[in-house]
Design an enzyme around this catalytic site. Structure first.
Site, PDB file in Angstrom:
ATOM      1  N   ARG A  58       0.977  -1.366   0.139  1.00 48.20           N
ATOM      2  CA  ARG A  58       0.034   0.251  -0.251  1.00 48.20           C
ATOM      3  C   ARG A  58       0.816   1.184   0.177  1.00 48.20           C
ATOM      4  O   ARG A  58       0.492   2.107  -0.751  1.00 48.20           O
ATOM      5  CB  ARG A  58      -0.506  -0.053   1.135  1.00 48.20           C
ATOM      6  CG  ARG A  58      -1.970  -0.511   0.943  1.00 48.20           C
ATOM      7  CD  ARG A  58      -2.689  -1.477   2.311  1.00 48.20           C
ATOM      8  NE  ARG A  58      -1.482  -2.563   2.951  1.00 48.20           N
ATOM      9  CZ  ARG A  58      -2.153  -3.753   2.406  1.00 48.20           C
ATOM     10  NH1 ARG A  58      -2.764  -3.858   2.215  1.00 48.20           N
ATOM     11  NH2 ARG A  58      -1.327  -4.259   2.698  1.00 48.20           N
ATOM     12  N   THR A  59       1.575   1.624   0.738  1.00 44.17           N
ATOM     13  CA  THR A  59       2.645   2.704   1.088  1.00 44.17           C
ATOM     14  C   THR A  59       3.073   2.478   0.822  1.00 44.17           C
ATOM     15  O   THR A  59       3.435   4.348  -0.416  1.00 44.17           O
ATOM     16  CB  THR A  59       3.604   2.432   2.507  1.00 44.17           C
ATOM     17  OG1 THR A  59       2.379   1.724   3.556  1.00 44.17           O
ATOM     18  CG2 THR A  59       4.378   3.741   2.754  1.00 44.17           C
ATOM     19  N   LYS A  86      26.383  -4.927  -0.272  1.00 45.48           N
ATOM     20  CA  LYS A  86      27.913  -5.523  -0.471  1.00 45.48           C
ATOM     21  C   LYS A  86      28.898  -4.495   0.417  1.00 45.48           C
ATOM     22  O   LYS A  86      29.822  -3.845   1.302  1.00 45.48           O
ATOM     23  CB  LYS A  86      28.520  -4.574  -1.837  1.00 45.48           C
ATOM     24  CG  LYS A  86      27.888  -5.303  -2.696  1.00 45.48           C
ATOM     25  CD  LYS A  86      28.285  -5.013  -4.260  1.00 45.48           C
ATOM     26  CE  LYS A  86      27.569  -4.490  -5.091  1.00 45.48           C
ATOM     27  NZ  LYS A  86      28.200  -3.379  -6.073  1.00 45.48           N
ATOM     28  N   ARG A 108      11.075   3.374   4.115  1.00 43.35           N
ATOM     29  CA  ARG A 108      10.860   3.070   5.050  1.00 43.35           C
ATOM     30  C   ARG A 108      11.919   1.697   5.896  1.00 43.35           C
ATOM     31  O   ARG A 108      12.168   1.383   5.156  1.00 43.35           O
ATOM     32  CB  ARG A 108       9.981   1.552   4.319  1.00 43.35           C
ATOM     33  CG  ARG A 108       9.245   0.285   4.989  1.00 43.35           C
ATOM     34  CD  ARG A 108       8.108  -0.205   5.071  1.00 43.35           C
ATOM     35  NE  ARG A 108       7.005   0.516   4.782  1.00 43.35           N
ATOM     36  CZ  ARG A 108       6.097   0.254   5.373  1.00 43.35           C
ATOM     37  NH1 ARG A 108       5.897  -1.029   4.658  1.00 43.35           N
ATOM     38  NH2 ARG A 108       3.986   0.855   5.475  1.00 43.35           N
ATOM     39  N   HIS A 136       4.498   5.725  11.325  1.00 45.76           N
ATOM     40  CA  HIS A 136       4.490   5.420  10.574  1.00 45.76           C
ATOM     41  C   HIS A 136       2.994   7.085   9.771  1.00 45.76           C
ATOM     42  O   HIS A 136       2.400   6.113   9.923  1.00 45.76           O
ATOM     43  CB  HIS A 136       3.680   4.471   9.963  1.00 45.76           C
ATOM     44  CG  HIS A 136       2.917   3.635   8.644  1.00 45.76           C
ATOM     45  ND1 HIS A 136       3.433   4.241   7.379  1.00 45.76           N
ATOM     46  CD2 HIS A 136       3.167   2.930   8.511  1.00 45.76           C
ATOM     47  CE1 HIS A 136       3.076   3.825   6.708  1.00 45.76           C
ATOM     48  NE2 HIS A 136       2.683   2.898   7.078  1.00 45.76           N
TER      49      HIS A 136
HETATM   50  N1   CP Z   1      -0.527  -0.129   6.058  1.00 49.08           N
HETATM   51  C1   CP Z   1       1.251  -0.162   4.860  1.00 49.08           C
HETATM   52  O1   CP Z   1       1.937   0.077   5.856  1.00 49.08           O
HETATM   53  O2   CP Z   1       0.700  -1.359   4.195  1.00 49.08           O
HETATM   54  P1   CP Z   1       1.990  -1.828   3.116  1.00 49.08           P
HETATM   55  O3   CP Z   1       3.324  -2.236   4.357  1.00 49.08           O
HETATM   56  O4   CP Z   1       1.373  -2.409   2.491  1.00 49.08           O
HETATM   57  O5   CP Z   1       2.463  -0.315   3.208  1.00 49.08           O
END
Ligand code: CP
Length: 314
Positions: A58-59, A86, A108, A136
């Protein structure tokens, strides 16, 4: 309303006015997303790096779509295809990317604190797309948008956040964001999935009894069991967890008639939610949350990067 942020790393750095500016801007981008041609030139010439060092559906996809709809240039980077395998350090990697005169890094990472470190060493805009068990923040924004759109007002809403509080970065930004917007927050979790100091997150109430809490709630936010971050055995079995903490059809009679169901995804069906509740036509707003991911991420990119008004209606 002035919006004076360079980064989106810690939602507690944002005021209620800042968050409302993002939600209202997301509404403007909803209009763009309902056009036949879903693209505006507002970030033309801007370069955004999507650095995803952990899996995401999603993100990652919604940031990429948001960038394309704003006409930004995107570089998708991360994982096992980079020179980090590496032994290249995070700082060297970031300095290499910044040599290309990029404007923003969206990151992320499984380690908490990586977005802040990148902000400190890079000088470019940074958005935290989920760091370890920390935060998040764009998830919190899309959650707030989805609830606000359905309920009309966030102030005074009673929201229950249920499940794996101890390992969830979603609740690390969601609970403070709900509090900033005036919601009353109840945390509901088995004692073994509760952090040592649940009050640190700012919840108003803490309980381990889902059935007692449900009748009061306007919104029931079910967290995913973070199987990838569990140590030991915090509950006897997934079946046991589902019996005590799953939002199941058998529990619907305990909910208010207009109570909403949220989940950040991905869902462990049959664990924290059964399919009846996950797909509930009146209560579940899980796919609204997914769509709001595009709108709120477009808004955050536009506001942080100072995009032009070109193509956006007032
Ligand atoms: N909700 C969320 O962060 O989903 P993803 O891990 O699929 O990005």
């Amino acid at each position: 309303m002035a919006f004076n942020h360079k980064h989106l790393i810690d939602i507690t750095e944002y005021s209620a006015d800042d968050i409302m500016t993002i939600l209202e801007t997301a509404t403007r981008f909803k209009e763009v997303n309902e056009r036949r041609i879903k693209q505006v030139p507002t970030l033309k010439g801007v370069t955004v790096v999507n650095m995803f060092n952990e899996p995401s559906t999603r993100t990652r996809s919604s940031f990429e779509i948001a960038e394309k709809r704003l006409s930004a240039n995107s570089l998708n980077f991360g994982g096992s295809s980079t020179s980090t395998v590496k032994g290249e350090s995070l700082v060297d990697t970031v300095e290499t990317l910044c040599s290309y005169k990029i404007d923003m890094i969206i990151v992320r990472d499984k380690h908490a604190g990586v977005p802040r470190k990148i902000a400190d060493v890079s000088g470019v805009h940074v958005i935290d797309a989920g760091d370890g068990k920390h935060q998040h923040p764009t998830q919190a924004l899309l959650d707030l948008y989805s609830i606000w759109e359905r309920k009309g007002d966030l102030n005074g809403l009673k929201v229950g956040v249920v499940g794996d509080i101890g390992h969830s970065r979603v609740c690390g930004s969601l609970i403070p964001a709900l509090k900033i917007m005036g919601c009353e927050v109840t945390v509901i979790a088995p004692p073994t999935l509760m952090p040592a100091r649940p009050d640190i997150l700012g919840a108003d109430h803490v309980t381990s009894n889902l059935d007692e809490a449900l009748p009061e709630l306007d919104v029931v936010y079910m967290l995913r069991i973070q199987r990838e971050r569990l140590e030991g055995a915090p509950y006897p079995s997934l079946r046991e967890y589902n019996l005590l903490y799953g939002l199941t059809q058998e529990r619907e009679h305990l909910m208010k008639p207009d109570a909403l169901i949220c989940h950040p995804g991905p869902i462990n069906r049959g664990v924290e939610l059964d399919s009846y509740m996950a797909d509930h036509p009146k209560r579940s707003i899980i796919l609204d949350q997914v769509y709001a991911g595009i709108l709120t991420r477009m808004a955050a990119l536009y506001l942080l990067l100072g995009g032009s008004e070109d193509g956006i209606t007032a």
